[in-house]
Design a protein around this motif. Structure first.
Motif, PDB file in Angstrom:
ATOM      1  N   SER A  49      10.813 -29.410  19.469  1.00  0.00           N
ATOM      2  CA  SER A  49      10.774 -28.758  20.781  1.00  0.00           C
ATOM      3  C   SER A  49      12.112 -28.111  21.110  1.00  0.00           C
ATOM      4  O   SER A  49      12.161 -26.981  21.618  1.00  0.00           O
ATOM      5  N   THR A 106       9.543 -30.880  29.281  1.00  0.00           N
ATOM      6  CA  THR A 106       8.511 -30.678  28.273  1.00  0.00           C
ATOM      7  C   THR A 106       7.864 -32.031  27.968  1.00  0.00           C
ATOM      8  O   THR A 106       8.238 -33.050  28.559  1.00  0.00           O
ATOM      9  N   TYR A 110       1.447 -26.489  24.157  1.00  0.00           N
ATOM     10  CA  TYR A 110       0.986 -25.286  24.852  1.00  0.00           C
ATOM     11  C   TYR A 110       1.124 -24.046  23.970  1.00  0.00           C
ATOM     12  O   TYR A 110       2.068 -23.932  23.193  1.00  0.00           O
ATOM     13  N   THR A 147       4.307 -21.467  23.543  1.00  0.00           N
ATOM     14  CA  THR A 147       4.862 -21.394  24.896  1.00  0.00           C
ATOM     15  C   THR A 147       6.330 -21.796  24.905  1.00  0.00           C
ATOM     16  O   THR A 147       7.165 -21.135  25.540  1.00  0.00           O
ATOM     17  N   GLU A 148       6.674 -22.865  24.200  1.00  0.00           N
ATOM     18  CA  GLU A 148       8.082 -23.263  24.114  1.00  0.00           C
ATOM     19  C   GLU A 148       8.914 -22.157  23.472  1.00  0.00           C
ATOM     20  O   GLU A 148      10.054 -21.917  23.881  1.00  0.00           O
ATOM     21  N   GLY A 192       4.619 -24.034  36.216  1.00  0.00           N
ATOM     22  CA  GLY A 192       3.916 -24.418  35.005  1.00  0.00           C
ATOM     23  C   GLY A 192       3.763 -23.228  34.079  1.00  0.00           C
ATOM     24  O   GLY A 192       3.520 -22.106  34.534  1.00  0.00           O
ATOM     25  N   THR A 193       3.880 -23.475  32.794  1.00  0.00           N
ATOM     26  CA  THR A 193       3.919 -22.372  31.824  1.00  0.00           C
ATOM     27  C   THR A 193       2.751 -22.392  30.839  1.00  0.00           C
ATOM     28  O   THR A 193       2.782 -21.677  29.838  1.00  0.00           O
ATOM     29  N   MET A 194       1.736 -23.181  31.091  1.00  0.00           N
ATOM     30  CA  MET A 194       0.659 -23.362  30.122  1.00  0.00           C
ATOM     31  C   MET A 194      -0.036 -22.052  29.747  1.00  0.00           C
ATOM     32  O   MET A 194      -0.551 -21.904  28.641  1.00  0.00           O
ATOM     33  N   GLY A 248       0.507 -22.707  37.968  1.00  0.00           N
ATOM     34  CA  GLY A 248       0.458 -22.102  36.635  1.00  0.00           C
ATOM     35  C   GLY A 248       0.054 -20.647  36.716  1.00  0.00           C
ATOM     36  O   GLY A 248      -1.045 -20.279  36.285  1.00  0.00           O
ATOM     37  N   ASP A 299       8.030 -26.479  33.880  1.00  0.00           N
ATOM     38  CA  ASP A 299       7.327 -27.481  33.086  1.00  0.00           C
ATOM     39  C   ASP A 299       6.580 -26.827  31.934  1.00  0.00           C
ATOM     40  O   ASP A 299       5.930 -25.793  32.099  1.00  0.00           O
ATOM     41  N   THR A 300       6.674 -27.447  30.762  1.00  0.00           N
ATOM     42  CA  THR A 300       5.927 -26.979  29.608  1.00  0.00           C
ATOM     43  C   THR A 300       5.506 -28.189  28.767  1.00  0.00           C
ATOM     44  O   THR A 300       5.617 -29.330  29.204  1.00  0.00           O
ATOM     45  N   ILE A 344       9.668 -19.487  26.056  1.00  0.00           N
ATOM     46  CA  ILE A 344      10.725 -19.937  26.968  1.00  0.00           C
ATOM     47  C   ILE A 344      12.077 -19.887  26.268  1.00  0.00           C
ATOM     48  O   ILE A 344      13.089 -19.492  26.856  1.00  0.00           O
TER      49      ILE A 344
END
Length: 328
Positions: free
Chosen positions: A116, A85, A54, A63-64, A20-22, A285, A49-50, A67
């Motif tokens: 996105s 996502t 976020y 966050t996207e 998780g990337t939150m 996360g 996962d994002t 990445i």
């Protein structure tokens, strides 16, 4: 060594731990996020996962973007990742108007997916998830736009998050009418302290071939092992101060059990989830590299029948699936 499972009823294999990337951008710097993602791949975690929202207050989408810049370094990073996502929440850069804010209209889904993909610097995502149930748009509209996205190759699979059991059933019934695969996963809050999904969500998902991806596997830090003796000034300290006597007693019993097992409290919580055949991969996360390294141990832990019974005693569930949990 990392283990893998199929994503729901699909032929796609994902790591049994999902990254998780939150926290990336809001609590974890870009440099540290890059290092965590590189280490995750090295450890065999291929499921990331994002979500479009976020990034922290005033920074939705950040966050996207992080990445995306990590992918842009090359080295096969994008090719090695099963990327997920989400869409539903409103974005801060949207122009004012009646169609902004939260929702899952075809208008919104198409626009937000394109945004996105730009931030992620990719032409597709493997899993595109509805972040919440849409209570107005009909399934004819929702599945129509998702079918088009899948046919265009911009998303390979569609998932959901925060759906009730009956939402899963309704969604799949509508998809079957269109001869469409429909949902392959449901991202849901599920952990030792939050077992209500055992009533209807997990049984429905199991019957429909939908993989469960638990979020908040440590109940926001409650099962992190830090609540009984939090560090001064930490995020755990304020929550620890609000523990009820019952919660403190549960956590004390849990700490004792984990000590007897010789395993960390967060890893036992993850291992408990992984022991459930309905679970595809819990989401971790990590804010730091240390947290990632510690979590890798979870896939190697096999909990005995006696240990599972003791966990049921400490953290009792709802009594099974509905309706037998509360009726004859």
């Amino acid at each position: 060594m990392m283990e893998y499972s199929y994503l729901g009823r699909t032929g796609l294999k994902v790591s049994k731990i999902c990254l998780g990337t939150m926290n990336f951008g809001s609590y974890t710097s870009e440099e540290d996020a890059f290092a965590i993602m590189d280490r995750a791949l090295e450890a065999g975690i291929n499921f990331f996962d994002t979500a479009n929202v976020y990034g922290g207050k005033g920074q939705r989408g950040q966050t996207e973007e992080i990445i995306g810049r990590w992918f842009a370094q090359g080295g096969g990073r994008r090719e090695k990742v099963v990327l997920a996502t989400k869409v539903y929440g409103g974005m801060e850069n949207e122009a004012d108007g009646p169609n902004q804010g939260s929702g899952l209209s075809a208008y919104k889904i198409r626009r937000h997916l394109e945004e996105s993909l730009k931030r992620l610097q990719t032409d597709h995502v493997e899993l595109y998830q509805m972040h919440h149930i849409e209570r107005h748009a009909p399934w004819e509209e929702i599945w129509g736009v998702f079918e088009s996205i899948v046919n265009q190759g911009k998303a390979y699979y569609i998932g959901s998050s925060n759906f009730a059991g009956y939402h899963l059933a309704l969604a799949q019934a509508a998809a079957e009418k269109r001869q469409f695969l429909g949902l392959v996963s449901e991202q849901h809050k599920y952990n030792l302290l939050c077992r209500l999904p055992e009533l209807e969500v997990l049984p429905a998902a199991g019957d429909l071939g939908i993989g469960i991806i638990p979020w908040s596997p440590l109940e926001g830090g409650m099962l992190s092992g830090k609540m009984l003796d939090p560090e001064p000034g930490s995020r755990s300290e304020s929550r620890a101060a609000k523990l009820t006597d019952h919660e403190r007693s549960q956590l004390e019993d849990y700490a004792k059990l984990c000590e007897e097992l010789g395993e960390s409290e967060p890893n036992v919580a993850l291992a408990w989830l992984l022991a459930n055949p309905a679970v595809t991969a819990p989401i971790i996360g990590p804010r730091t590299m240390e947290q990632l390294e510690q979590a890798l141990r979870a896939v190697e832990i096999n909990l005995s029948e006696d240990t599972m019974k003791e966990l049921d005693r400490i953290f009792p569930g709802p009594g099974g699936r509905a309706p037998e949990a509360y009726a004859w």
